[in-house]
Structures are given as C-alpha cells and as structure tokens.
Write a protein that holds these residues in place. Structure first.
Motif, PDB file in Angstrom:
ATOM      1  N   ARG A  45       0.828  -1.207   0.000  1.00  0.00           N
ATOM      2  CA  ARG A  45       0.000   0.000   0.000  1.00  0.00           C
ATOM      3  C   ARG A  45       0.868   1.264   0.000  1.00  0.00           C
ATOM      4  NH1 ARG A  45      -3.169  -2.070   3.696  1.00  0.00           N
ATOM      5  NH2 ARG A  45      -2.052  -1.003   5.373  1.00  0.00           N
ATOM      6  N   GLU A  46       1.846   1.271   0.898  1.00  0.00           N
ATOM      7  CA  GLU A  46       2.729   2.446   0.986  1.00  0.00           C
ATOM      8  C   GLU A  46       3.456   2.696  -0.325  1.00  0.00           C
ATOM      9  OE1 GLU A  46       4.293   1.792   5.536  1.00  0.00           O
ATOM     10  OE2 GLU A  46       5.812   2.038   3.975  1.00  0.00           O
ATOM     11  N   VAL A  47       3.964   1.613  -0.898  1.00  0.00           N
ATOM     12  CA  VAL A  47       4.754   1.754  -2.126  1.00  0.00           C
ATOM     13  C   VAL A  47       3.884   2.372  -3.231  1.00  0.00           C
ATOM     14  CG1 VAL A  47       5.748   0.358  -4.003  1.00  0.00           C
ATOM     15  CG2 VAL A  47       6.487  -0.005  -1.661  1.00  0.00           C
ATOM     16  N   TYR A  48       2.607   2.021  -3.229  1.00  0.00           N
ATOM     17  CA  TYR A  48       1.719   2.575  -4.254  1.00  0.00           C
ATOM     18  C   TYR A  48       1.239   3.977  -3.875  1.00  0.00           C
ATOM     19  CZ  TYR A  48      -1.991   3.119  -7.610  1.00  0.00           C
ATOM     20  OH  TYR A  48      -2.767   3.617  -8.618  1.00  0.00           O
ATOM     21  N   GLU A  49       0.707   4.106  -2.650  1.00  0.00           N
ATOM     22  CA  GLU A  49       0.053   5.374  -2.293  1.00  0.00           C
ATOM     23  C   GLU A  49       1.061   6.484  -2.005  1.00  0.00           C
ATOM     24  OE1 GLU A  49      -2.661   4.478   0.877  1.00  0.00           O
ATOM     25  OE2 GLU A  49      -3.882   3.196  -0.413  1.00  0.00           O
ATOM     26  N   ASP A  50       2.163   6.148  -1.352  1.00  0.00           N
ATOM     27  CA  ASP A  50       3.124   7.197  -0.986  1.00  0.00           C
ATOM     28  C   ASP A  50       4.263   7.314  -1.994  1.00  0.00           C
ATOM     29  OD1 ASP A  50       1.518   7.250   1.223  1.00  0.00           O
ATOM     30  OD2 ASP A  50       2.917   6.159   2.510  1.00  0.00           O
ATOM     31  N   ASP A  51       4.766   6.175  -2.447  1.00  0.00           N
ATOM     32  CA  ASP A  51       5.953   6.225  -3.309  1.00  0.00           C
ATOM     33  C   ASP A  51       5.581   6.242  -4.793  1.00  0.00           C
ATOM     34  OD1 ASP A  51       6.947   5.750  -0.775  1.00  0.00           O
ATOM     35  OD2 ASP A  51       7.774   3.759  -1.208  1.00  0.00           O
ATOM     36  N   ARG A  52       4.279   6.001  -5.090  1.00  0.00           N
ATOM     37  CA  ARG A  52       3.798   5.998  -6.488  1.00  0.00           C
ATOM     38  C   ARG A  52       4.552   4.982  -7.357  1.00  0.00           C
ATOM     39  NH1 ARG A  52       0.420   8.788  -4.341  1.00  0.00           N
ATOM     40  NH2 ARG A  52      -0.221  10.871  -4.963  1.00  0.00           N
ATOM     41  N   ARG A  53       4.702   3.790  -6.802  1.00  0.00           N
ATOM     42  CA  ARG A  53       5.383   2.744  -7.554  1.00  0.00           C
ATOM     43  C   ARG A  53       4.435   1.573  -7.780  1.00  0.00           C
ATOM     44  NH1 ARG A  53      10.844   2.395  -7.916  1.00  0.00           N
ATOM     45  NH2 ARG A  53      11.850   4.368  -7.414  1.00  0.00           N
ATOM     46  N   HIS A  54       4.521   1.002  -8.950  1.00  0.00           N
ATOM     47  CA  HIS A  54       3.640  -0.112  -9.289  1.00  0.00           C
ATOM     48  C   HIS A  54       4.328  -1.446  -8.994  1.00  0.00           C
ATOM     49  CE1 HIS A  54       0.893  -2.689 -11.364  1.00  0.00           C
ATOM     50  NE2 HIS A  54       1.882  -3.133 -12.133  1.00  0.00           N
ATOM     51  N   THR A 114       3.841  -8.087  -9.322  1.00  0.00           N
ATOM     52  CA  THR A 114       3.734  -9.512  -8.990  1.00  0.00           C
ATOM     53  C   THR A 114       3.326  -9.641  -7.520  1.00  0.00           C
ATOM     54  OG1 THR A 114       5.984  -9.731  -8.117  1.00  0.00           O
ATOM     55  CG2 THR A 114       5.733 -10.004 -10.495  1.00  0.00           C
ATOM     56  N   ASP A 115       3.222 -10.889  -7.063  1.00  0.00           N
ATOM     57  CA  ASP A 115       2.946 -11.113  -5.643  1.00  0.00           C
ATOM     58  C   ASP A 115       4.230 -11.360  -4.856  1.00  0.00           C
ATOM     59  OD1 ASP A 115       0.211 -10.858  -5.808  1.00  0.00           O
ATOM     60  OD2 ASP A 115      -0.024 -12.930  -6.504  1.00  0.00           O
ATOM     61  N   SER A 116       5.355 -11.089  -5.486  1.00  0.00           N
ATOM     62  CA  SER A 116       6.631 -11.383  -4.832  1.00  0.00           C
ATOM     63  C   SER A 116       6.966 -10.331  -3.778  1.00  0.00           C
ATOM     64  CB  SER A 116       7.727 -11.433  -5.904  1.00  0.00           C
ATOM     65  OG  SER A 116       8.977 -11.166  -5.345  1.00  0.00           O
ATOM     66  N   ASP A 117       7.300 -10.773  -2.572  1.00  0.00           N
ATOM     67  CA  ASP A 117       7.740  -9.831  -1.530  1.00  0.00           C
ATOM     68  C   ASP A 117       9.067  -9.189  -1.925  1.00  0.00           C
ATOM     69  OD1 ASP A 117       8.938 -12.381  -1.235  1.00  0.00           O
ATOM     70  OD2 ASP A 117       9.492 -11.941   0.825  1.00  0.00           O
ATOM     71  N   SER A 118       9.858  -9.913  -2.719  1.00  0.00           N
ATOM     72  CA  SER A 118      11.157  -9.373  -3.142  1.00  0.00           C
ATOM     73  C   SER A 118      10.970  -8.162  -4.054  1.00  0.00           C
ATOM     74  CB  SER A 118      11.963 -10.448  -3.874  1.00  0.00           C
ATOM     75  OG  SER A 118      11.967 -11.644  -3.125  1.00  0.00           O
ATOM     76  N   GLU A 119       9.905  -8.157  -4.851  1.00  0.00           N
ATOM     77  CA  GLU A 119       9.652  -6.998  -5.713  1.00  0.00           C
ATOM     78  C   GLU A 119       9.322  -5.773  -4.851  1.00  0.00           C
ATOM     79  OE1 GLU A 119       6.368  -7.149  -8.504  1.00  0.00           O
ATOM     80  OE2 GLU A 119       7.044  -5.301  -9.464  1.00  0.00           O
ATOM     81  N   ILE A 120       8.612  -6.015  -3.759  1.00  0.00           N
ATOM     82  CA  ILE A 120       8.293  -4.910  -2.843  1.00  0.00           C
ATOM     83  C   ILE A 120       9.576  -4.395  -2.193  1.00  0.00           C
ATOM     84  CG2 ILE A 120       7.082  -4.325  -0.697  1.00  0.00           C
ATOM     85  CD1 ILE A 120       4.866  -6.210  -1.587  1.00  0.00           C
ATOM     86  N   LEU A 121      10.395  -5.319  -1.733  1.00  0.00           N
ATOM     87  CA  LEU A 121      11.674  -4.942  -1.115  1.00  0.00           C
ATOM     88  C   LEU A 121      12.510  -4.104  -2.088  1.00  0.00           C
ATOM     89  CD1 LEU A 121      13.730  -5.340   1.223  1.00  0.00           C
ATOM     90  CD2 LEU A 121      14.237  -7.565   0.278  1.00  0.00           C
ATOM     91  N   LEU A 122      12.563  -4.542  -3.323  1.00  0.00           N
ATOM     92  CA  LEU A 122      13.322  -3.801  -4.340  1.00  0.00           C
ATOM     93  C   LEU A 122      12.777  -2.380  -4.496  1.00  0.00           C
ATOM     94  CD1 LEU A 122      15.238  -3.427  -6.750  1.00  0.00           C
ATOM     95  CD2 LEU A 122      13.643  -4.732  -8.153  1.00  0.00           C
ATOM     96  N   ASN A 123      11.453  -2.250  -4.513  1.00  0.00           N
ATOM     97  CA  ASN A 123      10.870  -0.922  -4.712  1.00  0.00           C
ATOM     98  C   ASN A 123      11.014  -0.030  -3.483  1.00  0.00           C
ATOM     99  OD1 ASN A 123       9.367  -0.404  -7.451  1.00  0.00           O
ATOM    100  ND2 ASN A 123       9.287  -2.587  -7.008  1.00  0.00           N
ATOM    101  N   VAL A 124      11.011  -0.633  -2.306  1.00  0.00           N
ATOM    102  CA  VAL A 124      11.273   0.164  -1.095  1.00  0.00           C
ATOM    103  C   VAL A 124      12.707   0.699  -1.173  1.00  0.00           C
ATOM    104  CG1 VAL A 124      11.560   0.062   1.418  1.00  0.00           C
ATOM    105  CG2 VAL A 124       9.589  -1.044   0.346  1.00  0.00           C
ATOM    106  N   PHE A 125      13.642  -0.176  -1.511  1.00  0.00           N
ATOM    107  CA  PHE A 125      15.049   0.243  -1.626  1.00  0.00           C
ATOM    108  C   PHE A 125      15.185   1.343  -2.691  1.00  0.00           C
ATOM    109  CE2 PHE A 125      19.495  -1.015  -3.238  1.00  0.00           C
ATOM    110  CZ  PHE A 125      20.141  -0.239  -2.287  1.00  0.00           C
ATOM    111  N   ALA A 126      14.516   1.140  -3.819  1.00  0.00           N
ATOM    112  CA  ALA A 126      14.586   2.129  -4.914  1.00  0.00           C
ATOM    113  C   ALA A 126      14.061   3.480  -4.423  1.00  0.00           C
ATOM    114  CB  ALA A 126      13.783   1.631  -6.111  1.00  0.00           C
TER     115      ALA A 126
END
Ligand SMILES: O=P(O)(O)OC[C@H]1O[C@H](OP(=O)(O)OP(=O)(O)O)[C@H](O)[C@@H]1O
Ligand SMILES: NC(=O)CC[C@H](N)C(=O)O
Ligand SMILES: [Mg+2]
Length: 492
Positions: free
Chosen positions: A112-121, A124-136
């Motif tokens: 939710r945060e990555v989408y609503e606050d960071d505006r990142r899409h 997939t359902d991978s937690d690693s993709e979320i981790l990557l986008n948080v780092f980015a």
C-alpha cells in the motif's frame, strides 16, 4: 530458502557466479538467474529450473562484465517458475537489480505504501519486488545524481525501518557497485569474502561460505545483522551498521537442514553442529532407554548423515546405509506441492533389504516437517523385514509455521502441529519416536560459538523475534497452503 551471491571482480565474473550458484543449489531449485554489469548496461538472464538447466553457452557469453549477482530460488511468496525468478530489476533510480533470500511479513502494508506514498507499481505477488521498490524509493529520496556511500547507507537504514521479516539481500546498483545487507536480527545468513588476483583484490558476498571455497575466496566474516556492505565497481569495500540494535537471532533451521555441512555460519561449522546434535540425541536415548535393543543406526540420506554418524558412534551401534538415494532427484522438502513430495520420496530412496531383515533399526532424520519422508521410510523399513523400527529426529517437533524464508506456511500441514509426541508416533507408524530437545539443539550450535545466545527457533516454539500479526499467519496459510498452491496451478 534461496541462495544469493554477488562478486565485484577484476575480470569476467559470470563463470564464478554460475559455479557459486551450483554449490548454493540446495537452497533453491525452482528458478535461477544472474545479472552482470557490462559497461553501462545490465545483462540479465533467468528462468525456471536448476542452475545447469537455466544457462547455456550463449547465455553465459551474453553475461559480460566484471561485477554481478546471482540467485537460486525456492519460493515463499508469489508464483513459482519463471515470472518471479530473480534477480529482479527496476530502471529507476540508477538501475537496480536485486536478489533476496528471506521473506517479508509486512508486505501488505508495504504494498500500500509503495503505491500510495511512493507511487510505484508492483506487478507480482513477490515480496522481493516490494523490497526492491522500497530500496529504490529510499535511494530516490537521497536526490543525488551520483551516489556516495553515505547516501546508500542512509537508504538502507530506510529499508530497515520499513521492512519487517527475514532478509539477506544483494543488489547490483548501476553506476556504483554491489550493495548487500542483512535484516537487523540476522535471521538469514550472509558472508563476505575476498580473493587476491594479479590485478588486485576481489570481493564477494554469498549465502554460504561453501561458495567461497570452490571459487578460491577467503571467508572474511559474516555480514553483521543490520549491517550493509558496499563494494564499489573499482573494488573499494565500505561497510556500515544501518539498523538500530536488535536481538541477533540467526535461523536455527539453517544448522538443522538448510545449509551445506561444509559451510561456516556465524563462525560455527555446520558439520560440527550436526555432529553435536547426534551426540546429544544419543545421550537422550541412553537416558530414556539404557537397555535399548538398537542393532543398527540408519540415516535418511542426505542431510541426516552427519548427525546419524555421531549418534551411532556415541551409542556404540554400527551405522549402516539402509537407503540408497537417487542423486538425480532434488530435495523433496523444498518441492512446492505435497503430491510431488510424496511421489519423490519413493522414487528417491530405495531400501537395501538385508540391512533391515529381522533387525531393530533406528532411522535418523534431521527433522520431521510434514512427515512425508518419515512415514514412507518407516513403512519401507517394515516391508524390508525390520523387527522394530525406531525413529529419531535431530530437531525438536516442528509445530509452527516459518515466516522468514522457509516454506512451511501452514500449521495444519505440519505433522507435529497440535499433537503430542505419542500421537505423532502413531501417525508415523514407528515403534518409538525420539525428538531432540530444543535446549540440546541450541547447545549443539552454541558450542561452536559461545557469543551466540538467541536463535530464530520459531518453527519449534511459535515465538517470532520480529513479532507477527495473527492476521498475517492466517493470510499466509490461506495463500500458501498446499491446497492453495494446487488451485493456483490449475487456474494458471
Ligand atoms: O517431514 P518432511 O516434510 O518429509 O520433511 C523432512 C525431510 O525433508 C528433508 O529432506 P530432503 O529430501 O528435502 O533433502 P535431503 O536429501 O537434503 O535430506 C529433510 O532432510 C527430511 O528428510
Ligand atoms: N526462500 C526465499 O528466500 C524466497 C525469497 C522470496 N521471498 C521469494 O519468494 O522469491
Ligand atoms: Mg532429508
């Protein structure tokens, strides 16, 4: 579990990454991938299957460059096969490829945060993709055209503040270097090594030191919990503690099953820890049944062999090879579906009847998780003519889900969940079931490094070092039980 590796070299690294992944293969057999830096371009190849099946000569030739990362995957979130194979890549900021071992447990909040606050899409359902986008995102807000080590470490501090769970991560950060970090509890393993070459020093990080052995790297040390290391493309090593102090609690299941015996983890030899597990189990057997009638100790290949050998020696009973393993079948426990696991046990292990006929045998395994292996093996021992079939587990009963990177998501699938040892003994069909005590298991590891005090032993105790919401456990079970996975496969 997954295997990760990263190397900054003075010459081409693809072959070393490939070789490193082949010795980390026991950590993940579902998919594999390598990303390298070729000038200013990222080269990436990944796909489903074993390392040897994913890469052919052409792929290897395409993976040019003096720095790169690799991954072999055993999924704990999202889909199997090719779609969520790693390394994962985002082009902004800078271009980042990431390989992750572990599992995040606050993914829904982060999504939710990555989408609503960071505006990142997130695609997939991978937690690693979320981790990557948080780092980015955390790198993005450093707002620099060129990154300095300080900016990278600040970004990682941001990752630690936001991400909850187990993670050992290696990233290839274009324009900068390889960045690796470990969760603040040090649940998942990560080691740092170096190798001297005529052109200068090369550095590497990997899940297990065995990768260094075969590549000629020297093990320098474990990456500390919460620490990050940056190896710049020109070969400079920087490191910094990026998280607030927390309990150091490495996963004890690494010592029981996951890691290779020839690895060093937290300065403990996995092999010696397993030998001590066998000795402690033997002491318990002697305590409980001084007049036992065990005539042979028979290991369940492969992982239990080390513990079984010391157990047999301490009991003064011969160890015999009662089962021959078909080496071309992978680790059954890390297979995704129960149907496949059940079939594989029978195809994988075949008894040698003469080792069983009319004997009282003690079968030894490193652990009993779903009971798939032990149930069938006990039956096979009886069919082969054993007079008595006893069963010992070098680990205590696995009663609770693992949420930090080992795919045991559903309590109901664990044979020991909510059951007494007597009930489990009946279900497995053994004449006597002996489990290691948790204190003995812990002592077997700590004897190798007395600075260790705590472990993530949640699958035995139900206590989670990061804390966990009951709703997470329910959702995990709903999403990742064998039944849910089978349904997904049918739909997909
Ligand atoms: O109770 P279960 O659900 O059957 O899981 C436990 C079994 O799975 C593992 O073996 P595996 O075949 O994966 O690999 P190994 O050859 O390394 O022992 C482990 O060593 C136990 O034998
Ligand atoms: N076993 C693991 O370490 C899995 C890593 C990551 N959670 C994935 O599913 O790809
Ligand atoms: Mg086994």
């Amino acid at each position: 579990m997954c295997g990760i590796i990263g190397i900054v070299g003075k010459s081409e690294v693809a072959a070393s990454l490939y070789d490193g992944l082949t010795v980390l293969q026991h950590r993940g057999q579902d998919a594999a991938g390598i990303a390298t830096l070729d000038g200013s371009r990222l080269r990436l190849h990944k796909g489903p299957g074993l390392v040897r099946d994913v890469f052919d000569r052409e792929h290897m030739l395409g993976l040019r460059g003096h720095a790169g990362i690799g991954h072999c995957r055993y999924p704990t979130a999202g889909a199997e096969g090719s779609t969520e194979a790693q390394p994962l890549y985002v082009n902004s900021p800078y271009g980042i490829a990431l390989a992750h071992n572990g599992n995040l447990i606050n993914t829904e909040t982060l999504r939710r945060e990555v989408y609503e606050d960071d505006r990142r899409h997130i695609n997939t359902d991978s937690d690693s993709e979320i981790l990557l986008n948080v780092f980015a995102h955390e790198l993005q807000i450093q707002d620099r055209l060129t990154l300095a080590p300080d900016n990278i470490f600040k970004a990682i501090a941001g990752v630690h503040r936001r991400c909850v769970g187990g993670y050992a991560v290696v990233t290839l950060l274009l324009g900068c270097g390889i960045v690796a970090f470990r969760d603040r509890n040090g649940i998942r393993p990560l080691v740092l090594g170096e190798r001297d070459t005529p052109e200068g020093k090369e550095y590497a990080v990997a899940s297990e030191s065995v990768a260094f052995d075969i590549l000629g790297f020297r093990l320098l040390r474990d990456v500390e919990p919460g620490e990050a290391v940056l190896i710049t493309f020109d070969g400079q090593l920087h490191s910094r503690q990026c998280a607030e102090a927390a309990v150091h609690a490495p996963c004890i299941f690494e010592y029981v099953y996951m890691a290779r015996p020839d690895s060093m983890m937290e300065d403990v030899s996995v092999y010696k820890a397993r030998l001590r597990m066998g000795e402690r189990l033997a002491a318990k057997i002697r305590r409980l049944r001084p007049d036992h009638d065990i005539e042979a100790v028979i290991p369940i290949p492969d992982t239990s062999r080390t513990a079984a050998s010391s157990l047999a020696q301490a009991l003064g009973v011969p160890m015999r090879e009662g089962f021959v393993k078909n080496r071309y079948i992978g680790r059954t426990f890390i297979m995704p579906g129960q149907g496949e696991r059940v079939k594989s046990v029978r195809r994988k292990l075949n008894p040698i009847p003469l080792e069983f006929r009319k004997k009282a045998v003690l079968l030894v395994d490193d652990s009993i998780v779903r009971g798939t292996t032990s149930k069938q093996i006990i039956q096979m021992a009886r069919e082969a003519g054993a007079r008595k079939v006893y069963f010992a587990s070098a680990a205590p009963p696995v009663r609770y889900p693992n949420i930090y990177g080992i795919d045991m998501p559903a309590a109901a699938e664990l044979v020991a969940h909510g059951r007494s040892e007597a009930e489990i003994q009946d279900i497995l069909g053994t004449d006597w079931l002996i489990y290691q005590d948790l204190d003995d298991l812990i002592a077997a590891v700590i004897d190798g490094n007395e600075e260790l005090a705590e472990f993530d032993a949640s699958c035995f105790t139900g206590q989670y070092v990061t804390g966990v919401e009951p709703t997470y456990l329910r959702e995990l079970e709903f999403a990742r039980s064998d039944e849910a996975k089978a349904q997904r496969r049918q739909v997909g």
